[in-house]
Design an enzyme around this catalytic site. Sequence first.
Site, PDB file in Angstrom:
ATOM      1  N   CYS A  78      23.754 -11.879  -9.660  1.00 21.97           N
ATOM      2  CA  CYS A  78      22.678 -12.133  -9.116  1.00 21.97           C
ATOM      3  C   CYS A  78      21.475 -12.429 -10.256  1.00 21.97           C
ATOM      4  O   CYS A  78      21.436 -12.686 -11.427  1.00 21.97           O
ATOM      5  CB  CYS A  78      21.856 -11.006  -8.969  1.00 21.97           C
ATOM      6  SG  CYS A  78      20.299 -12.134  -8.472  1.00 21.97           S
ATOM      7  N   GLY A  79      22.309 -14.624 -10.094  1.00 23.82           N
ATOM      8  CA  GLY A  79      22.173 -15.960 -11.003  1.00 23.82           C
ATOM      9  C   GLY A  79      20.995 -14.938 -11.983  1.00 23.82           C
ATOM     10  O   GLY A  79      20.221 -14.757 -12.552  1.00 23.82           O
ATOM     11  N   GLU A 203      19.872 -14.233   2.618  1.00 23.69           N
ATOM     12  CA  GLU A 203      21.007 -13.202   1.318  1.00 23.69           C
ATOM     13  C   GLU A 203      21.351 -11.947   2.177  1.00 23.69           C
ATOM     14  O   GLU A 203      20.564 -11.325   3.258  1.00 23.69           O
ATOM     15  CB  GLU A 203      19.857 -12.783   0.288  1.00 23.69           C
ATOM     16  CG  GLU A 203      20.053 -13.752  -0.880  1.00 23.69           C
ATOM     17  CD  GLU A 203      19.614 -13.502  -2.268  1.00 23.69           C
ATOM     18  OE1 GLU A 203      20.013 -12.575  -2.906  1.00 23.69           O
ATOM     19  OE2 GLU A 203      18.264 -13.976  -2.842  1.00 23.69           O
ATOM     20  N   CYS A 212      17.904 -18.019  -4.558  1.00 28.11           N
ATOM     21  CA  CYS A 212      18.872 -17.367  -5.249  1.00 28.11           C
ATOM     22  C   CYS A 212      19.370 -18.029  -5.759  1.00 28.11           C
ATOM     23  O   CYS A 212      20.357 -18.959  -5.979  1.00 28.11           O
ATOM     24  CB  CYS A 212      20.346 -17.171  -3.928  1.00 28.11           C
ATOM     25  SG  CYS A 212      21.495 -16.352  -4.382  1.00 28.11           S
TER      26      CYS A 212
END
Length: 274
Positions: A78-79, A203, A212
């Site tokens: 997860c950035g 998502e 996201c």
Amino acid sequence: MTTKFWKGHGTGNDFVIVDRHDPLTPEQVRWLCHRRFGIGADGTLQALRARDVEDWNGDPDLWFMDYRNADGTIAEMCGNGLRVFARYLVQAGHMMTAEADIATRAGVRHVRLHDDGDISVTMGTVRIEPDDVTIEHQDTWWSACKVDVGNPHAVVVTDHTTVSGINLDDSPTWQPRSAFPDGVNVEFVEQIDQHTVAMRVHERGSGETMSCGTGTVAVAATMAARTRHRGPWTVYVPGGQVVVTLSPSDDGYQAVLTGPAVILAAGQVDLPNG
């Protein structure tokens, strides 16, 4: 079962962070993320030492970001969460430098804190895969680009449709079903100018979110392949904007994601046992 928690977000993609040795159960994750009966979030981030993570073969002393979707399922990366996790490590006194490596299920990622409040994270290799994928959503079929950012993405470039008009209350479906056996994050993209896009995302495990991080990277790689412009790409999401910089590699692109990360609150919470 009382535990400390922090609440943070990166461009509106929000997380509950917990610092405890025992892993959260799926039921506890769902409870924490519930926006009526819990704290409310798109997912949870649990701070573990890498040595305590099953099947981890790298540096055992790294901090490991254990990320769970709001429905309790495990995700690889997860950035936005990684930037928030780095901010948390600093504020909790676990990270004393402006740069560090952090372990994730997608591998080791490097984070760097900037004086202006932004955080840059290396996102590893981004691969655009050759498979033909079609997204079906609200009686419309869209051709999609299949992208691997350590987790799966299907990127739809809308061309003549503004993303603001797309209803993402329902989950998109895809064909062939075998393309994403574990589910997929679906991004709808509208190009604004030569190096700027607007994006919305549904998502897997969370529904529509305000941002996201891995999705913005997937979008930038898709646009780079279409336009031959490697960036930097500015990506507008409902929760703000981030910048993605790409460099070519043997099997795709190497990506760096830069954007804000904020810790909003800290406290204690009594976790349910079931």
